[in-house]
Design a protein around this motif. Structure first.
Motif, short mmCIF file in Angstrom:
data_model
loop_
_atom_site.label_atom_id
_atom_site.label_comp_id
_atom_site.label_asym_id
_atom_site.label_seq_id
_atom_site.Cartn_x
_atom_site.Cartn_y
_atom_site.Cartn_z
N ILE A 86 0.29 13.81 0.06
CA ILE A 86 -1.12 13.45 -0.11
C ILE A 86 -1.76 14.29 -1.20
CG2 ILE A 86 -3.39 13.53 1.03
CD1 ILE A 86 -1.93 12.76 3.64
N ALA A 87 -1.35 15.56 -1.28
CA ALA A 87 -1.95 16.49 -2.24
C ALA A 87 -1.38 16.38 -3.64
CB ALA A 87 -1.79 17.92 -1.72
N THR A 88 -0.37 15.54 -3.85
CA THR A 88 0.33 15.49 -5.14
C THR A 88 0.21 14.10 -5.75
OG1 THR A 88 1.93 17.09 -4.23
CG2 THR A 88 2.53 15.98 -6.29
N PRO A 89 -0.71 13.89 -6.67
CA PRO A 89 -0.92 12.55 -7.26
C PRO A 89 0.33 11.96 -7.89
CG PRO A 89 -2.73 14.02 -7.83
CD PRO A 89 -1.68 14.87 -7.20
N GLN A 90 1.20 12.80 -8.43
CA GLN A 90 2.42 12.30 -9.07
C GLN A 90 3.31 11.54 -8.09
OE1 GLN A 90 1.19 15.39 -9.11
NE2 GLN A 90 1.75 16.53 -10.97
N LEU A 91 3.13 11.80 -6.80
CA LEU A 91 3.98 11.19 -5.78
C LEU A 91 3.27 10.11 -4.98
CD1 LEU A 91 5.82 14.40 -4.50
CD2 LEU A 91 6.47 12.84 -6.35
N HIS A 92 2.09 9.69 -5.44
CA HIS A 92 1.37 8.62 -4.75
C HIS A 92 1.95 7.25 -5.08
CE1 HIS A 92 -2.60 11.15 -4.36
NE2 HIS A 92 -1.59 11.66 -3.69
N PRO A 93 1.78 6.26 -4.19
CA PRO A 93 2.21 4.89 -4.52
C PRO A 93 1.48 4.38 -5.76
CG PRO A 93 1.69 5.11 -2.18
CD PRO A 93 1.23 6.37 -2.84
N LYS A 94 2.15 3.51 -6.48
CA LYS A 94 1.54 2.93 -7.68
C LYS A 94 0.35 2.06 -7.30
CE LYS A 94 4.38 1.85 -10.87
NZ LYS A 94 5.45 1.16 -11.66
N VAL A 95 -0.74 2.21 -8.04
CA VAL A 95 -1.96 1.45 -7.76
C VAL A 95 -1.66 -0.05 -7.83
CG1 VAL A 95 -4.30 0.93 -8.55
CG2 VAL A 95 -3.46 3.29 -8.60
N GLY A 96 -2.15 -0.79 -6.84
CA GLY A 96 -1.98 -2.24 -6.81
C GLY A 96 -0.77 -2.70 -6.03
N MET A 97 0.06 -1.78 -5.58
CA MET A 97 1.25 -2.15 -4.81
C MET A 97 1.04 -1.77 -3.35
SD MET A 97 4.37 -1.13 -7.40
CE MET A 97 5.56 -2.08 -6.44
N LEU A 98 1.37 -2.71 -2.44
CA LEU A 98 1.17 -2.46 -1.02
C LEU A 98 2.17 -1.44 -0.47
CD1 LEU A 98 0.42 -6.05 0.33
CD2 LEU A 98 -1.18 -4.15 0.04
N ARG A 99 3.40 -1.51 -0.96
CA ARG A 99 4.41 -0.55 -0.54
C ARG A 99 5.16 -0.06 -1.79
NH1 ARG A 99 2.22 -0.30 3.71
NH2 ARG A 99 3.11 -0.56 5.82
N HIS A 100 5.06 1.24 -2.04
CA HIS A 100 5.74 1.80 -3.21
C HIS A 100 5.81 3.31 -3.06
CE1 HIS A 100 5.60 3.78 -7.22
NE2 HIS A 100 6.60 2.97 -7.44
N THR A 101 6.84 3.93 -3.59
CA THR A 101 6.92 5.38 -3.71
C THR A 101 7.65 5.74 -4.98
OG1 THR A 101 7.72 7.43 -2.71
CG2 THR A 101 9.04 5.45 -2.31
N PRO A 102 7.19 6.78 -5.69
CA PRO A 102 7.93 7.26 -6.86
C PRO A 102 9.16 8.09 -6.46
CG PRO A 102 5.60 7.89 -6.95
CD PRO A 102 5.88 7.44 -5.56
N ILE A 103 9.33 8.37 -5.17
CA ILE A 103 10.42 9.23 -4.72
C ILE A 103 11.72 8.44 -4.68
CG2 ILE A 103 11.31 10.68 -2.85
CD1 ILE A 103 8.37 11.19 -2.07
N ALA A 104 12.68 8.88 -5.50
CA ALA A 104 13.97 8.19 -5.57
C ALA A 104 15.02 8.83 -4.69
CB ALA A 104 14.47 8.17 -7.02
N GLY A 105 14.84 10.10 -4.34
CA GLY A 105 15.85 10.76 -3.53
C GLY A 105 15.41 12.12 -3.06
N VAL A 106 16.14 12.64 -2.10
CA VAL A 106 15.91 13.98 -1.55
C VAL A 106 17.25 14.71 -1.56
CG1 VAL A 106 15.11 15.33 0.42
CG2 VAL A 106 14.08 13.09 -0.05
N ILE A 107 17.27 15.89 -2.16
CA ILE A 107 18.48 16.72 -2.15
C ILE A 107 18.26 17.85 -1.16
CG2 ILE A 107 20.05 18.15 -3.52
CD1 ILE A 107 17.79 15.77 -5.36
N LEU A 108 19.14 17.96 -0.19
CA LEU A 108 19.02 18.99 0.85
C LEU A 108 19.93 20.16 0.52
CD1 LEU A 108 19.12 16.70 4.03
CD2 LEU A 108 17.10 17.54 2.79
N THR A 109 19.38 21.37 0.58
CA THR A 109 20.19 22.56 0.29
C THR A 109 20.70 23.24 1.55
OG1 THR A 109 18.28 24.07 0.21
CG2 THR A 109 18.93 22.97 -1.85
#
Length: 309
Positions: free
Chosen positions: A65-88
């Motif tokens: 919520i605090a990171t605009p770079q990771l918000h859904p694209k405006v105008g899309m009902l379902r979207h995320t810029p997140i392509a993956g999660v790397i766990l260490t």
């Protein structure tokens, strides 16, 4: 260009920790809100449109919520810029946030087989429907290029490597679902933009700086490094716990064998401590500990810090 956003820089519990009345947490609740930090995670991108997370902290929803770079694209009902999660690693600090990503958006989890085994044997992670959320094993010392959601290449080269550490606390005294042999419980990562050649290192947990690790980190433009405690017996001395930093799998910042001394003189561009515990006096901007760290070229970034390489 490689872009990095610090989503959270704190150790488990965050700052302030919900049940902690230490000096740092008291100040963070009252007159020093700038001390507040969520639990350690970063996001990075090579194109500014597709982002990958390193670890999914329990505070992930708040961080997104605090990171605009990771918000859904405006105008899309379902979207995320997140392509993956790397766990260490498989600690709660690193995996609990995955449960906030259960709404059937496609992304890939990349983790060592030992960590994937932890997810597989805990049925609560079945809320991440594998029809949408793939789980890809990664191998120590073998670089890989994560995919974008459409299957195209990301242009990012990720090298996982073993660092001294410990397995997840909640598995102490239990049989590890991924077996007890070999490395994989604690990984460091080198993240490289294949187009520009720029790279950085991420080590959220590290119990010791070996000569091999020094050689690996030497000359890096940017490192994020384990800053859990200032001194090894910090939590015991403060009356906040009964374990040393070493017992928890974390090197101290200070001391002759601490991170500041061990990583001095390696020609590293930017040095940032993350996974900083609420007990650590270096969080206090006017403390002697903070002065020592900054004089040695280290930063303790606030949440939301963005770096471009």
């Amino acid at each position: 260009m490689l872009r990095v956003v610090v989503l959270g820089a704190s150790a488990g519990g965050g700052v302030p920790q919900w049940n902690c009345g230490c000096a740092v947490c008291q100040e963070a609740r009252s007159e020093r809100p700038e001390l507040r930090r969520t639990q350690a995670s970063i996001a990075f991108s090579a194109d500014g449109d597709h982002w990958f997370l390193i670890n999914a902290s329990p505070d992930l929803r708040q961080q997104l919520i605090a990171t605009p770079q990771l918000h859904p694209k405006v105008g899309m009902l379902r979207h995320t810029p997140i392509a993956g999660v790397i766990l260490t690693n498989g600690e709660v600090d690193a995996v609990a946030g995955l449960l906030s990503m259960r709404e059937s958006s496609p992304f890939t989890i990349y983790a060592h087989p030992k960590v994937l085994a932890i997810l597989r044997t805990n049925s609560i992670f079945n809320v991440l429907n594998e029809k949408y959320v793939r789980r890809e094993p990664i191998t120590v010392d073998k670089a890989f290029e994560p995919d974008l959601p459409d299957g195209s290449r990301s242009g990012i080269d990720i090298l996982p490597f073993a660092v001294p550490g410990k397995g997840a606390w909640y598995l102490e005294g239990h049989v590890h679902p991924g077996g007890d042999d070999g490395a994989g419980d604690t990984l460091g990562l080198r993240i490289k933009d294949k187009a520009s050649g720029k790279y950085f290192y991420f080590l959220a947990a590290c119990a010791n700086v070996t000569d091999d690790l020094k050689s690996q980190l030497a000359g890096a433009s940017l490192i994020f490094f384990d800053g859990t405690v200032w001194r090894d017996d910090e939590m015991i001395a403060a009356g906040l716990g009964n374990k040393t930093g070493q017992a928890m799998g974390h090197i101290a910042m200070s001391g002759d064998t601490g991170a500041i001394a061990a990583l001095a003189g390696l020609d590293i561009g930017q040095k940032m401590f993350l996974h900083v515990n609420n007990s650590n006096p270096a969080l206090l901007r006017n403390s002697p500990e903070r002065e020592i760290a900054e004089r040695a070229g280290w930063q303790i970034p606030p949440d939301g810090t963005e770096i471009a390489l």
